[in-house]
Scaffold this motif. Structure first.
Motif, PDB file in Angstrom:
ATOM      1  N   THR A 121      -4.207  17.659  15.087  1.00 27.13           N
ATOM      2  CA  THR A 121      -5.444  18.344  14.704  1.00 27.13           C
ATOM      3  C   THR A 121      -5.492  18.663  13.214  1.00 27.13           C
ATOM      4  N   ALA A 122      -4.441  18.354  12.492  1.00 29.29           N
ATOM      5  CA  ALA A 122      -4.393  18.675  11.064  1.00 29.29           C
ATOM      6  C   ALA A 122      -5.155  17.638  10.255  1.00 29.29           C
ATOM      7  N   ASP A 123      -5.422  17.981   9.004  1.00 30.08           N
ATOM      8  CA  ASP A 123      -6.044  17.044   8.083  1.00 30.08           C
ATOM      9  C   ASP A 123      -5.147  15.819   7.913  1.00 30.08           C
ATOM     10  N   PRO A 124      -5.710  14.602   7.913  1.00 27.02           N
ATOM     11  CA  PRO A 124      -4.874  13.388   7.804  1.00 27.02           C
ATOM     12  C   PRO A 124      -3.957  13.390   6.588  1.00 27.02           C
ATOM     13  N   LEU A 125      -4.445  13.916   5.462  1.00 26.87           N
ATOM     14  CA  LEU A 125      -3.630  13.970   4.245  1.00 26.87           C
ATOM     15  C   LEU A 125      -2.425  14.874   4.443  1.00 26.87           C
ATOM     16  N   ALA A 126      -2.658  16.046   5.040  1.00 26.29           N
ATOM     17  CA  ALA A 126      -1.566  16.977   5.283  1.00 26.29           C
ATOM     18  C   ALA A 126      -0.620  16.447   6.351  1.00 26.29           C
ATOM     19  N   ARG A 127      -1.160  15.777   7.343  1.00 26.46           N
ATOM     20  CA  ARG A 127      -0.361  15.271   8.464  1.00 26.46           C
ATOM     21  C   ARG A 127       0.686  14.272   7.981  1.00 26.46           C
ATOM     22  N   GLU A 128       0.264  13.325   7.165  1.00 23.02           N
ATOM     23  CA  GLU A 128       1.198  12.316   6.660  1.00 23.02           C
ATOM     24  C   GLU A 128       2.235  12.942   5.742  1.00 23.02           C
ATOM     25  N   ASP A 129       1.800  13.860   4.877  1.00 25.69           N
ATOM     26  CA  ASP A 129       2.729  14.494   3.939  1.00 25.69           C
ATOM     27  C   ASP A 129       3.782  15.318   4.672  1.00 25.69           C
ATOM     28  N   LEU A 130       3.384  15.992   5.740  1.00 27.21           N
ATOM     29  CA  LEU A 130       4.343  16.792   6.497  1.00 27.21           C
ATOM     30  C   LEU A 130       5.394  15.912   7.156  1.00 27.21           C
ATOM     31  N   ALA A 131       4.991  14.767   7.672  1.00 33.71           N
ATOM     32  CA  ALA A 131       5.944  13.847   8.291  1.00 33.71           C
ATOM     33  C   ALA A 131       6.937  13.319   7.257  1.00 33.71           C
ATOM     34  N   PHE A 132       6.417  12.909   6.104  1.00 33.16           N
ATOM     35  CA  PHE A 132       7.300  12.410   5.045  1.00 33.16           C
ATOM     36  C   PHE A 132       8.195  13.533   4.509  1.00 33.16           C
ATOM     37  N   ALA A 133       7.629  14.737   4.402  1.00 34.51           N
ATOM     38  CA  ALA A 133       8.415  15.867   3.891  1.00 34.51           C
ATOM     39  C   ALA A 133       9.580  16.193   4.818  1.00 34.51           C
ATOM     40  N   LEU A 134       9.345  16.167   6.133  1.00 38.99           N
ATOM     41  CA  LEU A 134      10.427  16.418   7.086  1.00 38.99           C
ATOM     42  C   LEU A 134      11.521  15.365   6.941  1.00 38.99           C
ATOM     43  N   ALA A 135      11.126  14.110   6.737  1.00 40.46           N
ATOM     44  CA  ALA A 135      12.112  13.042   6.539  1.00 40.46           C
ATOM     45  C   ALA A 135      12.955  13.309   5.289  1.00 40.46           C
ATOM     46  N   ILE A 136      12.311  13.747   4.213  1.00 41.09           N
ATOM     47  CA  ILE A 136      13.033  14.040   2.968  1.00 41.09           C
ATOM     48  C   ILE A 136      14.009  15.188   3.167  1.00 41.09           C
ATOM     49  N   VAL A 137      13.586  16.211   3.898  1.00 42.56           N
ATOM     50  CA  VAL A 137      14.474  17.351   4.185  1.00 42.56           C
ATOM     51  C   VAL A 137      15.690  16.889   4.996  1.00 42.56           C
ATOM     52  N   LEU A 138      15.459  16.094   6.036  1.00 41.84           N
ATOM     53  CA  LEU A 138      16.561  15.620   6.869  1.00 41.84           C
ATOM     54  C   LEU A 138      17.501  14.705   6.093  1.00 41.84           C
ATOM     55  N   LEU A 139      16.961  13.861   5.212  1.00 42.47           N
ATOM     56  CA  LEU A 139      17.800  12.988   4.408  1.00 42.47           C
ATOM     57  C   LEU A 139      18.614  13.792   3.395  1.00 42.47           C
ATOM     58  N   GLY A 140      18.025  14.864   2.875  1.00 39.52           N
ATOM     59  CA  GLY A 140      18.768  15.750   1.980  1.00 39.52           C
ATOM     60  C   GLY A 140      19.920  16.430   2.699  1.00 39.52           C
ATOM     61  N   LEU A 141      19.675  16.883   3.930  1.00 38.19           N
ATOM     62  CA  LEU A 141      20.750  17.479   4.734  1.00 38.19           C
ATOM     63  C   LEU A 141      21.846  16.458   5.026  1.00 38.19           C
ATOM     64  N   LEU A 142      21.437  15.229   5.329  1.00 38.81           N
ATOM     65  CA  LEU A 142      22.416  14.168   5.593  1.00 38.81           C
ATOM     66  C   LEU A 142      23.277  13.915   4.367  1.00 38.81           C
ATOM     67  N   MET A 143      22.676  13.925   3.207  1.00 37.82           N
ATOM     68  CA  MET A 143      23.438  13.717   1.981  1.00 37.82           C
ATOM     69  C   MET A 143      24.440  14.841   1.762  1.00 37.82           C
ATOM     70  N   MET A 144      24.055  16.059   2.049  1.00 37.05           N
ATOM     71  CA  MET A 144      24.968  17.189   1.891  1.00 37.05           C
ATOM     72  C   MET A 144      26.146  17.077   2.847  1.00 37.05           C
ATOM     73  N   VAL A 145      25.906  16.556   4.040  1.00 34.43           N
ATOM     74  CA  VAL A 145      26.960  16.449   5.056  1.00 34.43           C
ATOM     75  C   VAL A 145      27.932  15.319   4.745  1.00 34.43           C
ATOM     76  N   THR A 146      27.420  14.208   4.199  1.00 36.63           N
ATOM     77  CA  THR A 146      28.246  13.002   4.056  1.00 36.63           C
ATOM     78  C   THR A 146      28.884  12.846   2.683  1.00 36.63           C
ATOM     79  N   ARG A 147      28.636  13.731   1.754  1.00 38.62           N
ATOM     80  CA  ARG A 147      29.224  13.619   0.420  1.00 38.62           C
ATOM     81  C   ARG A 147      30.392  14.580   0.262  1.00 38.62           C
ATOM     82  N   ARG A 148      31.467  14.089  -0.341  1.00 32.61           N
ATOM     83  CA  ARG A 148      32.648  14.911  -0.549  1.00 32.61           C
ATOM     84  C   ARG A 148      32.609  15.677  -1.857  1.00 32.61           C
ATOM     85  N   ASN A 149      31.855  15.183  -2.834  1.00 30.53           N
ATOM     86  CA  ASN A 149      31.827  15.793  -4.154  1.00 30.53           C
ATOM     87  C   ASN A 149      30.816  16.933  -4.189  1.00 30.53           C
ATOM     88  N   ALA A 150      31.189  18.049  -4.805  1.00 31.34           N
ATOM     89  CA  ALA A 150      30.310  19.217  -4.833  1.00 31.34           C
ATOM     90  C   ALA A 150      29.029  18.943  -5.613  1.00 31.34           C
TER      91      ALA A 150
END
Length: 220
Positions: A121-150
């Protein structure tokens, strides 16, 4: 014109996800910092486009903050820290880059499957951005988990925060006070992180978190 605006917004948000995958793939610290600067620059373009589409002038300030702090000051400071501390230039990845990229693709698909049906029910512009934003957040978390260097984990955290800014700007925009508080919090967090990196390096002669765990285990 509305379709063109949506297409450009999707292109910029999708480009931000692509750069997140580039962060996951990179195993050289200097390259990682440079790609993060590109990540912040694409975020700047995306937020500036949202400001134009939504007719929200205050979002131009958000774009300026992202450009100055995230795309310029933070990468320059990280390069200086790496050079000053003589940190090893190769970033070790837990499980290997191939496995990390596969997990990243799974998280990308998961974010689309979860977010798109939940925002019908959201605006199409907001809908797509939210999906991409969630992906970016999850990929950032994955990077924090899989990297050994601080340092690489710091970059993962900041790329995650870029996803949150994209979500806020794409949904309804952010009030001016939120933009200023985000800039100040990023600056304060970066100063604190820099101080801790110098202290860790001075005390243990490494910023490899696995090595720090090993030293702690030997002392117990």
């Amino acid at each position: 014109m509305q379709h063109l605006s949506l297409d450009i917004a999707q292109l910029l948000a999708g480009g931000l996800v692509l750069v997140s995958f580039m962060l996951l793939y990179q195993d050289r610290l200097s390259g990682l910092i440079n790609i993060y600067a590109l990540h912040a620059f694409v975020l700047t373009l995306s937020v500036a486009w949202q400001a134009y589409v939504q007719d929200a002038p205050h979002l131009y300030l958000t774009a300026a903050i992202a450009l100055i702090f995230k795309a310029a000051i933070v990468p320059f400071s990280l390069h200086a820290i790496v050079k000053r501390l003589r940190i090893h230039r190769t970033v070790e990845v837990v499980g290997g880059i191939g496995l990390t990229m596969l997990i990243g693709m799974f998280l990308m698909g998961l974010s689309l499957v979860v977010m798109l049906p939940a925002t019908t029910t959201a605006d199409p512009l907001a809908r797509e951005d939210l999906a991409f934003a969630l992906a970016i957040v999850l990929l950032g978390l994955l990077m924090m988990v899989t990297r050994r260097n601080a340092v690489s984990q710091i970059i993962g955290f900041m790329s995650l925060e870029n996803g949150l800014i994209l979500a806020a700007a794409g949904a309804d925009g952010m009030p001016l006070v939120v933009e200023i508080s985000v800039a100040l919090s990023v600056l304060v967090a970066f100063i604190v992180i820099g101080i801790f990196l110098f202290r860790i390096r001075e005390r243990f002669d490494t910023v490899d978190l696995f090595e720090l765990d090993r030293v702690r285990g030997e002392r117990q």
